[in-house]
Structure formats: C-alpha cells, structure tokens
Scaffold this motif. Structure first.
Motif, short mmCIF file in Angstrom:
data_model
loop_
_atom_site.label_atom_id
_atom_site.label_comp_id
_atom_site.label_asym_id
_atom_site.label_seq_id
_atom_site.Cartn_x
_atom_site.Cartn_y
_atom_site.Cartn_z
N LEU A 78 0.84 -1.20 0.00
CA LEU A 78 0.00 0.00 0.00
C LEU A 78 0.87 1.25 0.00
O LEU A 78 0.60 2.20 -0.73
N TYR A 79 1.93 1.25 0.80
CA TYR A 79 2.85 2.39 0.85
C TYR A 79 3.47 2.64 -0.53
O TYR A 79 3.47 3.76 -1.04
N ILE A 80 3.96 1.58 -1.13
CA ILE A 80 4.58 1.71 -2.46
C ILE A 80 3.54 2.11 -3.49
O ILE A 80 3.80 2.92 -4.38
N GLY A 81 2.31 1.57 -3.36
CA GLY A 81 1.25 1.88 -4.30
C GLY A 81 0.87 3.35 -4.29
O GLY A 81 0.61 3.94 -5.34
N VAL A 82 0.82 3.95 -3.10
CA VAL A 82 0.51 5.38 -3.01
C VAL A 82 1.61 6.20 -3.68
O VAL A 82 1.34 7.16 -4.42
N GLY A 83 2.84 5.81 -3.45
CA GLY A 83 3.96 6.52 -4.10
C GLY A 83 3.94 6.38 -5.61
O GLY A 83 4.16 7.35 -6.34
N LEU A 84 3.65 5.18 -6.08
CA LEU A 84 3.59 4.96 -7.53
C LEU A 84 2.40 5.68 -8.16
O LEU A 84 2.50 6.17 -9.29
N ALA A 85 1.28 5.77 -7.44
CA ALA A 85 0.13 6.51 -7.96
C ALA A 85 0.50 7.98 -8.17
O ALA A 85 0.10 8.59 -9.16
N SER A 86 1.29 8.53 -7.25
CA SER A 86 1.76 9.90 -7.41
C SER A 86 2.67 10.03 -8.62
O SER A 86 2.55 10.99 -9.40
N LEU A 87 3.56 9.07 -8.79
CA LEU A 87 4.47 9.11 -9.93
C LEU A 87 3.72 9.03 -11.25
O LEU A 87 3.99 9.77 -12.19
N PHE A 88 2.75 8.11 -11.32
CA PHE A 88 2.00 7.93 -12.57
C PHE A 88 1.10 9.13 -12.86
O PHE A 88 0.73 9.35 -14.01
N ALA A 89 0.77 9.91 -11.84
CA ALA A 89 -0.03 11.11 -12.04
C ALA A 89 0.84 12.30 -12.45
O ALA A 89 0.34 13.39 -12.67
N GLY A 90 2.15 12.08 -12.52
CA GLY A 90 3.04 13.13 -13.00
C GLY A 90 3.71 13.95 -11.91
O GLY A 90 4.28 15.00 -12.20
N ALA A 91 3.64 13.50 -10.68
CA ALA A 91 4.26 14.25 -9.58
C ALA A 91 5.43 13.43 -9.02
O ALA A 91 5.78 12.38 -9.56
N ASN A 92 6.01 13.93 -7.97
CA ASN A 92 7.10 13.21 -7.29
C ASN A 92 6.55 12.06 -6.48
O ASN A 92 5.36 12.00 -6.17
#
Length: 75
Positions: free
Chosen positions: A13-27
């Motif tokens: 879940l932690y990694i998924g939240v970070g990857l969701a941010s990356l895929f949305a174009g943010a850090n």
C-alpha cells in the motif's frame, strides 16, 4: 502466516501510493495529485500512508512477540 501477509500488504500500500503519485506526474509520495482538490489529495495520501505504516508496524511487532512467546519459559 496472516501477520506476514498483513505486513506485506502494508508495504505494498505504501509503495502503491507513491507509484500513484508518480503515474499522475508528480514526485514520489506527492499527495497533491491524488484527488481533484489539492487539500483532499493530501488528506487521502496521508491517511493511506499512515494506514500502511500502522499495518506494517503492528504486524511486525506481533510477529516478534509470537516468536519470543513460542520459545517457552526455561526454568
């Protein structure tokens, strides 16, 4: 076995939240992009991160406790 799954799900879940941010174009872990409004994204992101950390830490603490409890009492 259940505790190991819980610890793993917390990490995912932690990694998924970070990857969701990356895929949305943010850090990585930039919560602003997780919802339509910036504040809602921050609230959602922080809640999910705290949930994931809580799951992982609680599961690991119980794993450690049960590992010590299984050793038994020595006279």
């Amino acid at each position: 076995r259940l505790l190991r799954v819980l610890a793993s799900l917390g990490m995912l879940l932690y990694i998924g939240v970070g990857l969701a941010s990356l895929f949305a174009g943010a850090n990585f872990l930039d919560f602003d992009v997780l919802a339509e409004q910036r504040i809602e994204g921050q609230h959602l992101g922080l809640f999910l991160i705290e949930l994931s950390i809580g799951m992982t830490v609680a599961a690991i603490m119980m794993i450690i406790f049960f590992a010590f409890a299984e050793r038994g009492v020595r006279p």
